[in-house]
Design a protein around this motif. Structure first.
Motif, PDB file in Angstrom:
ATOM      1  N   PHE A  93     -11.817   5.943   5.948  1.00 52.63           N
ATOM      2  CA  PHE A  93     -12.109   6.591   4.669  1.00 52.63           C
ATOM      3  C   PHE A  93     -13.537   7.124   4.658  1.00 52.63           C
ATOM      4  O   PHE A  93     -13.760   8.313   4.490  1.00 52.63           O
ATOM      5  N   PRO A 296      -5.987   9.118   1.966  1.00 54.40           N
ATOM      6  CA  PRO A 296      -5.325   8.708   0.725  1.00 54.40           C
ATOM      7  C   PRO A 296      -4.131   7.782   0.969  1.00 54.40           C
ATOM      8  O   PRO A 296      -3.904   6.842   0.215  1.00 54.40           O
ATOM      9  N   LEU A 299      -5.567   4.306   1.780  1.00 55.52           N
ATOM     10  CA  LEU A 299      -5.983   3.598   0.562  1.00 55.52           C
ATOM     11  C   LEU A 299      -4.775   3.192  -0.260  1.00 55.52           C
ATOM     12  O   LEU A 299      -4.756   2.120  -0.877  1.00 55.52           O
ATOM     13  N   GLN A 300      -3.752   4.056  -0.281  1.00 53.82           N
ATOM     14  CA  GLN A 300      -2.518   3.722  -0.986  1.00 53.82           C
ATOM     15  C   GLN A 300      -1.882   2.476  -0.379  1.00 53.82           C
ATOM     16  O   GLN A 300      -1.474   1.555  -1.096  1.00 53.82           O
ATOM     17  N   PHE A 312      -4.915   2.545  -6.658  1.00 55.08           N
ATOM     18  CA  PHE A 312      -4.760   3.326  -5.435  1.00 55.08           C
ATOM     19  C   PHE A 312      -3.319   3.301  -4.919  1.00 55.08           C
ATOM     20  O   PHE A 312      -2.936   4.134  -4.102  1.00 55.08           O
ATOM     21  N   SER A 321      -1.042   9.433  -3.699  1.00 58.12           N
ATOM     22  CA  SER A 321      -1.976   8.618  -4.466  1.00 58.12           C
ATOM     23  C   SER A 321      -3.081   9.517  -5.008  1.00 58.12           C
ATOM     24  O   SER A 321      -4.007   9.905  -4.282  1.00 58.12           O
ATOM     25  N   SER A 324      -6.695   8.076  -4.830  1.00 60.77           N
ATOM     26  CA  SER A 324      -7.265   8.121  -3.482  1.00 60.77           C
ATOM     27  C   SER A 324      -7.671   9.537  -3.111  1.00 60.77           C
ATOM     28  O   SER A 324      -8.769   9.769  -2.587  1.00 60.77           O
TER      29      SER A 324
END
Length: 468
Positions: A93, A296, A299-300, A312, A321, A324
């Motif tokens: 990320f 994303p 993070l999801q 998230f 998401s 995210s």
């Protein structure tokens, strides 16, 4: 009807396409300009180190084949939730924010120089950012179907431009190349300070692992595609870098914002400038497609597993998401608007991003060693374990690259960025696991739970029942 399975060629294309970025072209030019053709030596060493990373990911994929290549899950089984959160967030990320900022900024600069001379590159970059946000908001992957074509055009152009430069062809006038002496570059120790810059040219080999379930022969092709992809990249980038030194002075390569554009212009004039401009844009598009799609989802997944707040894990009707994706886009926008990737900052950004990825690779290697001891009878290719020597060498090499990431004030600034972000992640992780989840973040999760797709909450409940 079964979906068409990926062959070795497509797997290599995925590996290469996700690694080659326009920031790689800049890093290659900067490295060749700073160390001359000696730069090929750290490139070769880093290629070997990243092949060891490939060995580790291939082994982890064999142990946990249903995980779809999630580094976070691998780390949870090997070193525990704490290092999983730190490593996954840092490498996939934070690093992607930095990488995407560099890619969007470079694309904006190229388009400005080619077509929109009077427009601030940041305006162009923001338009690109909004376009990628909208496309990904609706869950549209408009590049996956042409990924192979993009990679062929990208690698093909790099080979042709490199060979022409090596044989001193083209319409431009070659310069008299003077290689720095061994003493000039500070010997082996001086040369190795460029290893972190070379690392960026081969980073991300593990991105081929998530598509392993779609391969015809994943047991063979996961590792083979990584190895062949790294070798292809080394050969192509060495040829291109060598060609650069025949047409552009080393100091211009080292100090230029876009050394690859300087090379193409010196090689073919305006025609070369447009050709390399297209190559740079193709490289950026390929990387940005991944940068906006993968983080994303990561993070999801972390939200679903209990590593991140539930916001998230929430998705729109396109299974995206939004929280995210928005966090990613806002972070990139702030960096672009603050001109953090302007001027000569691209190399600095890539070095800072390398620190986070190098740390995560260390965690991955440690996980492999831990899981070998914990699950000695688990299925793995014994001939490739080599008593853990590749992992140990790679860990030492990665730590060395972090320590020698740069020199002078630049090195201090990189460590400051790295230290501040890591401190925030550590504090968040401790609060999250001890205060919210109420679990021991340093206790590895049993591998069978990972293979069954259990979340941390589910694992906590199962462990509680066992202890009753």
């Amino acid at each position: 009807m079964n979906a068409k399975k990926l062959g070795l060629g497509s797997a290599i294309a995925i590996c290469v396409g996700l690694i080659v970025a326009s920031s790689c072209l800049v890093s290659l030019g900067t490295g060749m300009g700073s160390a001359g053709r000696w730069f090929i030596i750290p490139m070769f060493i880093v290629m070997i180190l990243n092949s060891f990373v490939g060995l580790s990911y291939a082994e982890l994929n064999g142990l946990m084949p249903k995980v779809n290549g999630g580094t976070g899950q691998y780390l949870m089984a090997g070193v525990g939730p704490f290092f999983s959160l730190i490593g996954n967030t840092a490498a996939y990320f934070i690093t992607m924010i930095l990488a995407a900022t560099a890619e969007i900024s470079l694309t904006g600069m190229v388009l400005r120089d080619l077509f929109f001379h009077s427009v601030d590159y940041r305006i162009i970059s923001m338009i690109i950012l909004v376009a990628f946000f909208i496309v990904n908001y609706f869950g549209v992957d408009i590049f996956s179907k042409v990924q192979d074509v993009i990679v062929i055009l990208l690698i093909g152009s790099m080979i042709v431009l490199g060979i022409i430069g090596c044989v001193k062809g083209g319409t431009g006038t070659p310069i008299v190349y003077q290689n720095p002496s061994w003493q000039d570059i500070g010997g082996f120790a001086g040369l190795m300070k460029y290893s972190a810059l070379a690392f960026w040219l081969f980073i991300g080999v593990e991105f081929v692992v998530p598509v392993s379930n779609d391969m015809k022969n994943p047991k063979r092709d996961v590792l083979l595609s990584i190895m062949l992809g790294l070798l292809l990249l080394f050969v192509v980038q060495s040829i291109l870098g060598w060609g650069m030194t025949n047409f552009v002075p080393l100091d211009q390569l080292a100090q230029g914002t876009m050394p690859q554009m300087d090379y193409a212009t010196a090689l073919f004039g305006q025609g070369g400038k447009y050709w390399m401009g297209i190559v740079t844009i193709l490289a950026s598009v390929s990387t940005l497609n991944t940068a906006f799609a993968s983080p994303p989802k990561i993070l999801q997944g972390m939200g679903e597993e209990g590593l991140m707040p539930k916001i998230f894990a929430k998705t729109n009707k396109h299974n995206v998401s939004v929280a995210s994706l928005s966090l990613l886009a806002i972070s990139i926008a702030v960096m672009v608007l603050c001109n953090l990737a302007g001027s000569n900052s691209i190399a600095f950004i890539t070095l800072a991003a390398s620190c986070f990825w190098l740390l995560t690779y260390c965690f991955v290697h440690i996980s492999v060693l831990v899981l070998r001891k914990k699950y000695p009878d688990a299925p793995r290719r014994k001939k490739l374990t080599l008593a853990g020597i590749p992992q140990i060498i790679s860990i030492i090499g990665n730590i060395y690259m972090i320590i020698n990431i740069d020199t002078g004030e630049a090195r201090i600034k990189i460590f400051e960025i790295f230290g501040i972000i890591m401190a925030v992640l550590v504090v968040y992780a401790l609060i999250w696991f001890y205060g919210v989840m109420k679990i021991n973040p340093f206790k590895p999760v049993p591998m069978e739970y990972i293979n069954e797709g259990k979340t941390l909450k589910e694992i906590k409940e199962l462990e509680a029942k066992k202890s009753e």
